[in-house]
Structures are given as structure tokens and as C-alpha cells.
Design a protein around this motif. Structure first.
Motif, PDB file in Angstrom:
ATOM      1  N   ALA A 105       2.351   0.518   1.534  1.00 40.93           N
ATOM      2  CA  ALA A 105       3.069  -0.751   1.339  1.00 40.93           C
ATOM      3  C   ALA A 105       2.713  -1.749   2.424  1.00 40.93           C
ATOM      4  O   ALA A 105       2.477  -2.939   2.137  1.00 40.93           O
ATOM      5  N   ALA A 106       2.648  -1.301   3.671  1.00 37.21           N
ATOM      6  CA  ALA A 106       2.309  -2.202   4.777  1.00 37.21           C
ATOM      7  C   ALA A 106       0.901  -2.760   4.612  1.00 37.21           C
ATOM      8  O   ALA A 106       0.645  -3.941   4.908  1.00 37.21           O
ATOM      9  N   ALA A 107      -0.034  -1.937   4.150  1.00 37.15           N
ATOM     10  CA  ALA A 107      -1.409  -2.406   3.962  1.00 37.15           C
ATOM     11  C   ALA A 107      -1.485  -3.503   2.914  1.00 37.15           C
ATOM     12  O   ALA A 107      -2.379  -4.359   2.967  1.00 37.15           O
ATOM     13  N   HIS A 108      -0.536  -3.489   1.970  1.00 33.31           N
ATOM     14  CA  HIS A 108      -0.498  -4.518   0.922  1.00 33.31           C
ATOM     15  C   HIS A 108       0.487  -5.642   1.240  1.00 33.31           C
ATOM     16  O   HIS A 108       0.658  -6.556   0.427  1.00 33.31           O
ATOM     17  N   GLY A 109       1.145  -5.565   2.387  1.00 36.49           N
ATOM     18  CA  GLY A 109       2.093  -6.605   2.765  1.00 36.49           C
ATOM     19  C   GLY A 109       3.348  -6.634   1.922  1.00 36.49           C
ATOM     20  O   GLY A 109       3.945  -7.696   1.714  1.00 36.49           O
ATOM     21  N   ASP A 111       7.333  -6.675  -5.516  1.00 37.65           N
ATOM     22  CA  ASP A 111       8.095  -7.330  -4.445  1.00 37.65           C
ATOM     23  C   ASP A 111       8.676  -6.332  -3.454  1.00 37.65           C
ATOM     24  O   ASP A 111       9.056  -6.703  -2.349  1.00 37.65           O
ATOM     25  N   LEU A 112       8.756  -5.058  -3.860  1.00 41.32           N
ATOM     26  CA  LEU A 112       9.363  -4.025  -3.019  1.00 41.32           C
ATOM     27  C   LEU A 112       8.832  -2.670  -3.455  1.00 41.32           C
ATOM     28  O   LEU A 112       8.621  -2.432  -4.651  1.00 41.32           O
ATOM     29  N   VAL A 113       8.614  -1.788  -2.464  1.00 39.75           N
ATOM     30  CA  VAL A 113       8.262  -0.398  -2.744  1.00 39.75           C
ATOM     31  C   VAL A 113       9.359   0.495  -2.170  1.00 39.75           C
ATOM     32  O   VAL A 113       9.804   0.278  -1.034  1.00 39.75           O
ATOM     33  N   VAL A 114       9.791   1.486  -2.943  1.00 37.80           N
ATOM     34  CA  VAL A 114      10.830   2.407  -2.501  1.00 37.80           C
ATOM     35  C   VAL A 114      10.297   3.835  -2.587  1.00 37.80           C
ATOM     36  O   VAL A 114       9.882   4.287  -3.664  1.00 37.80           O
ATOM     37  N   THR A 145      -1.593  -5.791  -8.429  1.00 36.58           N
ATOM     38  CA  THR A 145      -2.181  -7.027  -7.895  1.00 36.58           C
ATOM     39  C   THR A 145      -3.317  -7.518  -8.785  1.00 36.58           C
ATOM     40  O   THR A 145      -3.413  -8.721  -9.100  1.00 36.58           O
ATOM     41  N   LEU A 146      -4.173  -6.611  -9.223  1.00 32.05           N
ATOM     42  CA  LEU A 146      -5.293  -7.003 -10.084  1.00 32.05           C
ATOM     43  C   LEU A 146      -4.810  -7.518 -11.434  1.00 32.05           C
ATOM     44  O   LEU A 146      -5.469  -8.353 -12.061  1.00 32.05           O
ATOM     45  N   THR A 162       0.625   5.422  -4.137  1.00 30.37           N
ATOM     46  CA  THR A 162       1.226   4.108  -3.908  1.00 30.37           C
ATOM     47  C   THR A 162       0.156   3.023  -3.856  1.00 30.37           C
ATOM     48  O   THR A 162       0.301   1.950  -4.473  1.00 30.37           O
ATOM     49  N   ALA A 163      -0.917   3.276  -3.139  1.00 31.07           N
ATOM     50  CA  ALA A 163      -2.001   2.294  -3.036  1.00 31.07           C
ATOM     51  C   ALA A 163      -2.620   2.012  -4.396  1.00 31.07           C
ATOM     52  O   ALA A 163      -2.955   0.857  -4.709  1.00 31.07           O
ATOM     53  N   THR A 164      -2.777   3.043  -5.219  1.00 33.54           N
ATOM     54  CA  THR A 164      -3.330   2.842  -6.557  1.00 33.54           C
ATOM     55  C   THR A 164      -2.437   1.935  -7.384  1.00 33.54           C
ATOM     56  O   THR A 164      -2.911   0.988  -8.035  1.00 33.54           O
TER      57      THR A 164
END
Length: 265
Positions: free
Chosen positions: A196-200, A75-78, A68-69, A60-62
């Protein structure tokens, strides 16, 4: 709206992608591959990140960082896939319900909880928050949970993330007692939510039930119907997200837009 859906394995990814329509493949760093469907009004990317909370968080972080880059953040992660369902009974919100979290049913998490992140003590299990570290729960937006659950005909309740799948009635009862409102068990939701939380970015978790939580009886599992239910649930997602977002704001009058101020008499 751009949505990232994270599953554990390819079969779950394919079930979600089947609801999205024709997909392109997009390579990500680390050997990950997205299935991308450029739908309107919801564009959906689906990633099979691996089994367990650590693999889910890493994948997910990747994907979030790559988006973002590229200047196109999500707008949403599920977090999505199949999972085990708790039977109605003491400690569950579905007590007295004829359906509960039955095989083939859909559950939307109103709380994504790390069930075994903590320490065993002489007095029993202590969650990591009581030890003074981190968090053990993420709470998706209630309005969004209700909109998605209503559209999919799903129950809303706690989904616990475990690193070891429950295999006994005693463990199932312990989890149900410790987590009132628990409906389902899976292995990735909390990892997805942490990334997801780390990326807001807001998060949801959607599970379809393939087996009962408790003694392992593979002959009783219904993986095929659960995957079919997953496709059905995700067919309803774009409409639910649009409904939750509400109508688009009315544009200002033409003269107001062109003059940069109120129209003159």
C-alpha cells in the motif's frame, strides 16, 4: 470510496465478503480472484492473497496495480483476518483492562510492525531500521483508526507481523517487551502495508482474536467465533469510513456554478 481488503485464506475472505453483501468474482493476473461488492458509499473488493507477508505483499501489489491500470484506483487498503491475542500484562496498553485482546474480540492496528525483520546480535534482536535499511513499522491515520475501532467496539494497539507464529510463553513475553502496546499477532499486515505504501494508498489492519499468543493449544482456539466477529466488524466499516470522511462539501449556489463567478447584484 473504493476499498481493497486483503486476507490470507478463503475462510477470512468469505467472512469479510459476507458483510459486504452479494459479490461478483473478478479475475486478476497471477491467478488471483477478487470478491467485489459495489456498495454505496463504499465499494469493497476482497482478496485472499495467501499466508505470510511475502504472499500478502505480492497479492496486494497485483490488485493495486490492476486497479490503477483500469483507471479505478483504491482509496484504502485493509489487511484483515483472524490472529492471536496478547494477554493484558506488562508491555501492553490494555494492562488492567478486563477485556484486553480476548478471544473473539476485535483489534484495529494503530501500528503495523514487522516483529522479526532484522538481525540477531550478541546483544539481542536488532530491527532492520537500526541496520540502516527500510522500515519496520507503518502507522495508519489515527483518526481513521479511532473511527473504525469505535464503530466495531474494538481495541486499538500494535499488531505485529511474524513469519513464524509464536508457540511459547517465552517468545510471547519477548514480543510484548519489545513492542509496548502490542495487542495481536498475525502474518500478513506488514506485507499489505508495504505494498500500500509503495502505491501511496492509506492502510488499516483489522484482526479478530481466535487464540492466545503463547504455547500452542489448538483445542483452545476459537476460529469459528473469530470469523463471525470478523463479519460483524466489517459490517460497521462503511459507516465508520463515512464518519471519518466527514460531511460532503456544500455545492456552490446555482448562479455561481452557471456564471463561473459570484452572482451579480
Amino acid at each position: 470510496m473504493r476499498v481493497l481488503v486483503v486476507t490470507a485464506v478463503a475462510a477470512e475472505r468469505d467472512a469479510v465478503a459476507a458483510a459486504a453483501g452479494p459479490c461478483d468474482e473478478v479475475a486478476l493476473p497471477g491467478g488471483y480472484t477478487l470478491r467485489r461488492a459495489a456498495g454505496v458509499p463504499v465499494a469493497c473488493d476482497v482478496l485472499a492473497a495467501g499466508v505470510g507477508p511475502a504472499a500478502a505483499a505480492a497479492g496486494t501489489a497485483t490488485a493495486l496495480t490492476a486497479a490503477t491500470l483500469a483507471g479505478a484506483p483504491y482509496d484504502l487498503v485493509v489487511s484483515a483476518g483472524i490472529g492471536g491475542g496478547f494477554s493484558p500484562g506488562p508491555g501492553t496498553r490494555s494492562e488492567g483492562s478486563p477485556s484486553g485482546a480476548s478471544l473473539g474480540s476485535v483489534v484495529v492496528a494503530d501500528a503495523i510492525v514487522a516483529a522479526d525483520l532484522g538481525a540477531e546480535t550478541p546483544d539481542g534482536f536488532t530491527p532492520v531500521t537500526e541496520l540502516g535499511f527500510g522500515t519496520v513499522a507503518h502507522l495508519p491515520d489515527p483518526a481513521l483508526v479511532q473511527a473504525v475501532a469505535a464503530a466495531a467496539g474494538a481495541a486499538a494497539g500494535t499488531v505485529v507481523t511474524v513469519s513464524t507464529v509464536t508457540g511459547s510463553a517465552a517468545r510471547a513475553a519477548e514480543l510484548a517487551e519489545r513492542h509496548p502496546g502490542v495487542l495481536a499477532e498475525a502474518m500478513e499486515g506488514f506485507g499489505v502495508a508495504e505494498a500500500a505504501a509503495a502505491h501511496g494508498v492509506p492502510v488499516l489492519e483489522v484482526r479478530t482474536i481466535s487464540n492466545a499468543v503463547g504455547p500452542r493449544d489448538r483445542a483452545a482456539w476459537r476460529i469459528g467465533p473469530a470469523l463471525t466477529a470478523l463479519t460483524g466488524a466489517f459490517r460497521t466499516l462503511p459507516g465508520a469510513l463515512s464518519a471519518a470522511a466527514g460531511p460532503a462539501p456544500e455545492p456552490p449556489p446555482a448562479r455561481l456554478r452557471s456564471r463561473g463567478g459570484p452572482p451579480r447584484p
